[in-house]
Scaffold this motif. Sequence first.
Motif, PDB file in Angstrom:
ATOM      1  N   ASN A   1      -6.333  -4.703   3.156  1.00 28.50           N
ATOM      2  CA  ASN A   1      -6.791  -4.229   1.800  1.00 28.50           C
ATOM      3  C   ASN A   1      -7.901  -3.293   1.627  1.00 28.50           C
ATOM      4  O   ASN A   1      -7.757  -2.271   0.770  1.00 28.50           O
ATOM      5  CB  ASN A   1      -6.488  -5.365   0.715  1.00 28.50           C
TER       6      ASN A   1
ATOM      7  N   PHE B   1       0.412  -3.131  -0.009  1.00 25.31           N
ATOM      8  CA  PHE B   1      -0.844  -3.638  -0.213  1.00 25.31           C
ATOM      9  C   PHE B   1      -0.858  -4.500  -1.677  1.00 25.31           C
ATOM     10  O   PHE B   1      -0.073  -4.603  -2.311  1.00 25.31           O
ATOM     11  CB  PHE B   1      -2.008  -2.546  -0.297  1.00 25.31           C
TER      12      PHE B   1
ATOM     13  N   ILE C   1      -5.727   0.706  -4.078  1.00 26.53           N
ATOM     14  CA  ILE C   1      -5.563  -0.817  -3.911  1.00 26.53           C
ATOM     15  C   ILE C   1      -6.678  -1.640  -4.478  1.00 26.53           C
ATOM     16  O   ILE C   1      -6.391  -2.587  -4.768  1.00 26.53           O
ATOM     17  CB  ILE C   1      -5.579  -0.953  -2.369  1.00 26.53           C
TER      18      ILE C   1
END
Length: 362
Positions: free
Chosen positions: A65, A268, A330
């Motif tokens: 991530n 993600f 993200i």
Amino acid sequence: GRNYINKTSMDLVDSFLEGVRNEFNLDLTEDKHLKVYLSSHIDSLIKRFSHNRAYNNPYLDEIKNSYPYLFEIAVFIRERFYELTNMTMGEDELGYIAIHLGAAVERKKTKESIKKIALISHASMAYKQLLYNKLHNLLSYRMEIIGPFAIYEIDKIKKQSPDMIISTVRLPENIKIPNVVTSIFLTDSDILQIKKFIDDFDNEQERKKLTKQIKNYINKDLFYSGLDLKKHDDVIGFMSDKMIQKGFAPKDFKELVFKREKISPTSFDNLIAMPHSIKSNSYKTGISVLILKEPIRWSEKNVQIVFMFSLKKGEQNELKNIYRLIQKLILGDKESVKKLSKIKAFDEFIEKLVNLPKKERK
């Protein structure tokens, strides 16, 4: 893996880094630390291989991530490793390689990013030295401070095209160079103000660059919203087919996207997924966006906004920027991403994407 014997792990690492230079336009071939870390990592990997022991990486999710771009480079190294040794690296290994790469990229960054700051002040050279020392302790990157100049030497300053000006006197309105005024004593609050000024400057530069890229690459013809697909395979299938039909990608694109997905899922945090081909062999670089009606389960994550990109050979430079955008989402503000997922119109989507609020990451 018998054929490994003729190749030392150092040779393997040289070959990886050469590949990374050619494929991603990122040159880490001179980084001695990286070479030592990677080759000892590869050594122990090969030893574990002969004992059939896999490696468990508790930070895998966080690494993916936080550093999706570096993780992608690790996937490339995995492919190269397989070609040279016939051994397959697990997903956990990729996380560790990404961390080593990240450290190398940071080392490279501090070498490269120099800001040119012009100092305007009636004070002496000693003041410049004091300011320099204080700024230097404050800012993590390298900088070149030119001056001090007097206020009437603006033309002289402009000739040297500094990134910004720090001044102890008010400057005329018509100066186009970003500037900040500070007291001659450089108090704590001055220092904070300068730091904030430089951060804002960086963010603005970043935003301008990002805006240009978003507008360049996200294609109206490849924007789909409110689709009711239930499985991530269907999403990949639908988007790949469109990429091929619209002349962005070659016939084998879909198969190469699935191949990449198998190595490590491209879903993600924050409802985002980013499926893509394991090779950059497309006809054009472009990004397709698909917004699902409802979030779906994609590996371990919930996903509602899917970005799929195609990369033309030789345009790997752009990859970094595409990842930067995705990374912003993200790691970004959950509410903003939720709002994005409700948008139906292309222009509104782009507008919102470009003006995402900045979220301080804890």
